[in-house]
Design a protein around this motif. Structure first.
Motif, PDB file in Angstrom:
ATOM      1  N   SER A 158      38.399  37.773  40.599  1.00 33.28           N
ATOM      2  CA  SER A 158      38.372  38.961  39.732  1.00 33.28           C
ATOM      3  C   SER A 158      39.690  39.702  39.844  1.00 33.28           C
ATOM      4  CB  SER A 158      37.213  39.877  40.128  1.00 33.28           C
ATOM      5  OG  SER A 158      35.978  39.184  40.071  1.00 33.28           O
ATOM      6  N   PHE A 159      40.305  40.002  38.687  1.00 34.62           N
ATOM      7  CA  PHE A 159      41.646  40.576  38.723  1.00 34.62           C
ATOM      8  C   PHE A 159      41.819  41.809  37.844  1.00 34.62           C
ATOM      9  CE2 PHE A 159      41.432  37.192  35.594  1.00 34.62           C
ATOM     10  CZ  PHE A 159      41.976  37.756  34.441  1.00 34.62           C
ATOM     11  N   ALA A 160      40.808  42.217  37.057  1.00 33.57           N
ATOM     12  CA  ALA A 160      40.956  43.395  36.191  1.00 33.57           C
ATOM     13  C   ALA A 160      39.572  43.903  35.824  1.00 33.57           C
ATOM     14  CB  ALA A 160      41.757  43.058  34.935  1.00 33.57           C
ATOM     15  N   GLN A 161      39.530  45.098  35.217  1.00 35.85           N
ATOM     16  CA  GLN A 161      38.274  45.674  34.746  1.00 35.85           C
ATOM     17  C   GLN A 161      38.234  45.604  33.230  1.00 35.85           C
ATOM     18  OE1 GLN A 161      37.482  49.967  35.303  1.00 35.85           O
ATOM     19  NE2 GLN A 161      35.607  49.358  36.384  1.00 35.85           N
ATOM     20  N   ASP A 162      37.112  45.121  32.701  1.00 37.33           N
ATOM     21  CA  ASP A 162      36.931  44.991  31.253  1.00 37.33           C
ATOM     22  C   ASP A 162      36.385  46.309  30.711  1.00 37.33           C
ATOM     23  OD1 ASP A 162      36.401  44.317  28.668  1.00 37.33           O
ATOM     24  OD2 ASP A 162      34.845  42.825  29.125  1.00 37.33           O
ATOM     25  N   LEU A 163      37.289  47.158  30.233  1.00 34.26           N
ATOM     26  CA  LEU A 163      36.884  48.484  29.757  1.00 34.26           C
ATOM     27  C   LEU A 163      36.244  48.433  28.376  1.00 34.26           C
ATOM     28  CD1 LEU A 163      39.971  50.582  30.941  1.00 34.26           C
ATOM     29  CD2 LEU A 163      37.760  50.283  32.079  1.00 34.26           C
ATOM     30  N   ARG A 164      36.305  47.298  27.690  1.00 30.17           N
ATOM     31  CA  ARG A 164      35.718  47.186  26.351  1.00 30.17           C
ATOM     32  C   ARG A 164      34.235  46.846  26.401  1.00 30.17           C
ATOM     33  NH1 ARG A 164      40.414  43.350  23.661  1.00 30.17           N
ATOM     34  NH2 ARG A 164      42.198  44.679  24.202  1.00 30.17           N
ATOM     35  N   THR A 165      33.749  46.462  27.533  1.00 26.45           N
ATOM     36  CA  THR A 165      32.335  46.126  27.687  1.00 26.45           C
ATOM     37  C   THR A 165      31.695  47.139  28.627  1.00 26.45           C
ATOM     38  OG1 THR A 165      32.855  43.781  27.432  1.00 26.45           O
ATOM     39  CG2 THR A 165      30.716  44.325  28.360  1.00 26.45           C
ATOM     40  N   THR A 166      30.540  47.674  28.205  1.00 26.78           N
ATOM     41  CA  THR A 166      29.865  48.678  29.026  1.00 26.78           C
ATOM     42  C   THR A 166      28.511  48.147  29.491  1.00 26.78           C
ATOM     43  OG1 THR A 166      28.882  49.723  27.075  1.00 26.78           O
ATOM     44  CG2 THR A 166      30.984  50.596  27.857  1.00 26.78           C
ATOM     45  N   VAL A 167      28.115  48.610  30.656  1.00 24.43           N
ATOM     46  CA  VAL A 167      26.848  48.194  31.254  1.00 24.43           C
ATOM     47  C   VAL A 167      26.167  49.436  31.820  1.00 24.43           C
ATOM     48  CG1 VAL A 167      25.723  46.729  32.955  1.00 24.43           C
ATOM     49  CG2 VAL A 167      27.831  45.943  31.859  1.00 24.43           C
ATOM     50  N   GLY A 169      52.516  37.787  30.797  1.00 23.28           N
ATOM     51  CA  GLY A 169      52.636  39.104  31.404  1.00 23.28           C
ATOM     52  C   GLY A 169      51.666  39.259  32.559  1.00 23.28           C
ATOM     53  N   PHE A 170      51.892  40.293  33.348  1.00 23.35           N
ATOM     54  CA  PHE A 170      51.054  40.563  34.516  1.00 23.35           C
ATOM     55  C   PHE A 170      49.658  40.960  34.066  1.00 23.35           C
ATOM     56  CE2 PHE A 170      49.491  43.868  37.511  1.00 23.35           C
ATOM     57  CZ  PHE A 170      49.251  43.041  38.605  1.00 23.35           C
ATOM     58  N   ALA A 171      48.619  40.339  34.672  1.00 19.38           N
ATOM     59  CA  ALA A 171      47.233  40.633  34.313  1.00 19.38           C
ATOM     60  C   ALA A 171      46.483  41.330  35.435  1.00 19.38           C
ATOM     61  CB  ALA A 171      46.500  39.344  33.928  1.00 19.38           C
ATOM     62  N   GLY A 172      46.909  41.149  36.680  1.00 19.29           N
ATOM     63  CA  GLY A 172      46.226  41.803  37.788  1.00 19.29           C
ATOM     64  C   GLY A 172      46.386  41.016  39.079  1.00 19.29           C
ATOM     65  N   ASP A 173      45.933  41.620  40.155  1.00 17.58           N
ATOM     66  CA  ASP A 173      45.932  40.969  41.462  1.00 17.58           C
ATOM     67  C   ASP A 173      44.495  40.668  41.864  1.00 17.58           C
ATOM     68  OD1 ASP A 173      48.680  40.980  41.860  1.00 17.58           O
ATOM     69  OD2 ASP A 173      48.671  42.990  42.739  1.00 17.58           O
ATOM     70  N   ALA A 174      44.350  39.648  42.696  1.00 22.31           N
ATOM     71  CA  ALA A 174      43.016  39.246  43.148  1.00 22.31           C
ATOM     72  C   ALA A 174      43.100  38.756  44.580  1.00 22.31           C
ATOM     73  CB  ALA A 174      42.448  38.162  42.235  1.00 22.31           C
ATOM     74  N   ARG A 175      41.948  38.667  45.209  1.00 21.95           N
ATOM     75  CA  ARG A 175      41.860  38.121  46.564  1.00 21.95           C
ATOM     76  C   ARG A 175      41.031  36.846  46.537  1.00 21.95           C
ATOM     77  NH1 ARG A 175      39.524  42.651  50.304  1.00 21.95           N
ATOM     78  NH2 ARG A 175      38.077  42.796  48.568  1.00 21.95           N
ATOM     79  N   LEU A 176      41.469  35.894  47.325  1.00 20.60           N
ATOM     80  CA  LEU A 176      40.770  34.617  47.415  1.00 20.60           C
ATOM     81  C   LEU A 176      40.422  34.353  48.865  1.00 20.60           C
ATOM     82  CD1 LEU A 176      39.920  32.008  45.837  1.00 20.60           C
ATOM     83  CD2 LEU A 176      42.084  31.019  46.620  1.00 20.60           C
ATOM     84  N   GLY A 177      39.132  34.185  49.151  1.00 21.31           N
ATOM     85  CA  GLY A 177      38.739  33.767  50.486  1.00 21.31           C
ATOM     86  C   GLY A 177      39.005  32.281  50.642  1.00 21.31           C
ATOM     87  N   GLY A 178      38.974  31.793  51.857  1.00 24.05           N
ATOM     88  CA  GLY A 178      39.167  30.367  52.055  1.00 24.05           C
ATOM     89  C   GLY A 178      38.121  29.572  51.286  1.00 24.05           C
ATOM     90  N   VAL A 179      38.570  28.585  50.496  1.00 24.22           N
ATOM     91  CA  VAL A 179      37.675  27.787  49.659  1.00 24.22           C
ATOM     92  C   VAL A 179      37.671  26.352  50.171  1.00 24.22           C
ATOM     93  CG1 VAL A 179      37.078  27.105  47.318  1.00 24.22           C
ATOM     94  CG2 VAL A 179      38.303  29.248  47.706  1.00 24.22           C
TER      95      VAL A 179
END
Length: 657
Positions: free
Chosen positions: A428-437, A409-419
């Motif tokens: 990075s493609f999503a936010q982890d809402l189960r972990t707090t900082v 299933g779809f997990a998210g979109d991300a950007r990749l600079g030239g590598v």
């Protein structure tokens, strides 16, 4: 082997004796915003090859055209001018602006004989045509009145009422027709036909290539995460055919890099503005009287070597290496500046259409990590991708899919600079809402860490510290691997931790990264110190005394240096007290002098026999005594203050740390 032929570009008129057809065979699209288009033609002997090029690409063609010919050369390249309408007017007595309207043409033909047919036929030479407003009752309209001069004198007619107006001279009529035809032809010329005249003999295949502006091709990715720590990465390219011609069986290559690419308006006429000089008029010349002359020693000059003969037009040079052979899968090559993707099959794409095609496929380790940007309240779910050691990854966007219970299933979109090849990046493609900082930041008092003194100036280094407290709480049922980001400051900044054990694992241009592992449900607090050294200066004799006091109170400095600086501080404080004493005495003196001034003004208005006069004289005498005492005290205090200042200067002058 094919040979690279030097191309001589010239704009001239000419026709080919035998024009060979060309076919587009290869296209190379670059992220520099240009495309290389290579055509192929079969020729026999000395012939010509023709290309139809959109007018917007002609500048680029004139700048970059190359010809690959195994057994011939290039005589020249011809094409129509950018705008030949002016030339089409030839020696006509008018220019293009004369054809903007009938009245403009009539006025441009002043002096030309015309014949008018209508209710009043007439013949004569055109003198003038002008517009006038004619009112008939309630109707007002514009009319054109034309004046002729003929055998019968001046005559006039209204152009709108005439049946026809014909130029009597047939040659001039033909010139007008030719000019109108040139304007019509120019308006419909969206392309220019370029003819390449070749020399040589025998049947052969000739390739013609040039570089022109093209839309950027865009890289996109599909990243499918496996339940473990691996992932399937697939790269795609999206591109458009804006070349103006269909691509039929074209070999397509995509280049990723940042080459220098520009254009110059070569397909335009430029005229140099020459300075105008006055006509020279010869004046009277009076030669000087000749004087004795002597012969000069003659020196024989060695004969100059003849210049090398110019290379003949079309001299062959070795052609560059041919393109890589097609492979079952997309062929990828890494040059010093670019990554080149060559598609395995020819491409069919109509002009103006777009194409989306896969360009590479790989499976690799993709460990997950929670990236915590500074002050973020939740980590970003990320994976670490590595560019293959054989080629770089173009910059683009990534659509991430995750696999759970054998379902994707779809997990998210991300950007990749030239590598670059062999390097890794976090995606990075999503936010982890189960972990707090939770992040708290507070400044700590500055501490002087080093001090030097030379030429009466103290240079000291202060450690400016920021304390950062980060509290992390993981999900109740899952562990987490986090990567905390802390801001990087200027040169010399250091990062330490309160526990004395934690270390930064990596750093970027803007942040330190610290790896932290959380067990399920664990809450952990980490305290970091960012120390930034700041160098400052202060003059020891008259600089800010509070700075000197601050430095003297630092236990981090060398004891001997602190003792020497404290001595200077004590001398400055003593000198300050002496200066304050002088100032206080001077204030008292000011009060006494003001009181004396008051007493003298009162004496001036009191009579000699008045009892008040005696009191005023006595008060003035006492005030004068007080003033004399203060003068002596001020002089003594000023002497002591000068000694105190000199003591400071002597101590500072002798101090070197």
């Amino acid at each position: 082997m094919r040979l690279l032929i030097a191309v001589i570009l010239s704009t001239c008129l000419g026709a080919s004796a035998c024009l060979a057809d060309t076919a587009l065979k290869r296209v190379v699209l670059s992220t520099g915003g240009v495309g290389y288009y290579e055509y192929e033609a079969e020729v026999d002997g000395a012939g010509s090859v023709g290309l139809d090029v959109p007018i917007g690409q002609v500048d680029d063609l004139l700048m970059s055209l190359v010809v690959f010919d195994p057994a011939g050369g290039v005589a020249n390249v011809t094409l129509p001018g950018r705008d030949d309408t002016v030339q089409a007017f030839g020696d006509a007595p008018f220019g293009p602006a004369a054809l903007d309207s009938p009245i403009a043409l009539l006025n441009a033909l002043r002096g030309v004989e015309v014949t008018v047919q209508g209710s009043r036929p007439m013949t004569g030479r055109l003198m003038n045509a002008e517009e006038e407003q004619e009112t008939n009752g309630q109707v007002s309209q514009k009319r054109t009145r034309v004046t002729l001069l003929g055998a019968e004198g001046l005559q006039q007619f209204v152009l709108e009422d005439a049946g026809s107006v014909q130029i009597a001279n047939p040659v001039l009529r033909a010139q007008v027709d030719r000019a109108l035809e040139a304007i019509r032809a120019q308006a419909r010329q969206a392309v220019r036909h370029v003819t390449i005249h070749l020399t040589g003999g025998g049947k052969r295949t000739v390739d013609i290539g040039y570089v022109a502006g093209a839309p950027l091709w865009k890289a996109t990715y599909r990243l499918v995460l496996d339940p473990g720590s691996t992932a399937h990465l697939q790269g795609w390219a999206t591109l458009e055919n804006q070349s103006g011609a269909d691509w039929k069986g074209v070999a397509l290559t995509l280049q990723y890099g940042n080459p220098v690419a520009f254009r110059q308006a070569l397909y335009r006429s430029y005229f140099v503005q020459r300075p105008e000089v006055p006509v020279e008029i010869l004046g009277h010349v009076l030669p000087d009287i000749d004087t004795r002359a002597r012969a000069m020693q003659a020196f024989a000059e060695p004969a100059a070597a003849p210049p090398p003969a110019p290379a003949p037009v079309g001299m062959a040079a070795p052609k560059l290496a041919p393109a890589l052979a097609a492979a079952p899968a997309t062929s990828v090559a890494e040059t010093g500046d670019e990554t080149v993707f060559t598609l395995p099959q020819p491409i069919e794409l109509q002009a103006g259409h777009s194409l989306n095609v896969a360009i590479f496929d790989s499976t690799q380790a993709a460990p997950r990590v929670g990236l915590v940007p500074f002050r973020a309240t939740h980590p970003l779910t990320s994976v670490r991708l590595k560019a293959d050691s054989a080629h770089s990854l173009p910059a683009g966007v990534i659509t991430v899919y995750d696999t759970v219970a054998n379902e994707t299933g779809f997990a998210g979109d991300a950007r990749l600079g030239g590598v670059p090849a062999g390097e890794t990046r976090l995606v990075s493609f999503a936010q982890d809402l189960r972990t707090t900082v939770e992040t708290k930041q507070s400044p700590r008092p500055d501490i002087a860490t080093a001090v030097t003194v030379a030429n009466g100036v103290m240079t000291y280094t202060v450690r400016s510290r920021q304390a950062i407290e980060i509290t992390m709480t993981g999900p109740a049922q899952e562990s987490r691997n986090l990567l905390l980001e802390l801001p990087r400051g200027g040169l010399g900044q250091t990062l330490t931790f309160a526990d004395g054990k934690t270390k930064a694992t990596e750093e970027t241009a803007t942040a330190y990264r610290v790896a932290v592992a959380l067990a399920p449900g664990e809450t952990r607090t980490l305290t970091a110190f960012l120390d930034q050294p700041v160098s400052r200066t202060v003059a020891l004799i008259d600089g800010d005394e509070s700075v000197l006091a601050f430095v003297c109170n630092q236990d981090t400095l060398n004891p001997a240096a602190r003792t020497a600086l404290r001595h200077v501080l004590e001398l400055r404080q003593a000198a300050a007290r002496q200066a304050a004493g002088v100032k206080a005495l001077q204030a008292q003196m000011d009060d006494v002098l003001a009181d004396q001034d008051r007493l003298r003004k009162n004496l001036a208005v009191v009579t000699a026999g008045d009892a008040l006069r005696t009191r005023l004289v006595q008060a003035l005498d006492a005030s004068e005594t007080r003033a004399e005492t203060l003068r002596k005290a001020i002089a003594s205090a000023e002497t002591d203050a000068a000694k105190a200042r000199q003591a400071v200067a002597d101590a500072v002058g002798a101090l070197k740390i």
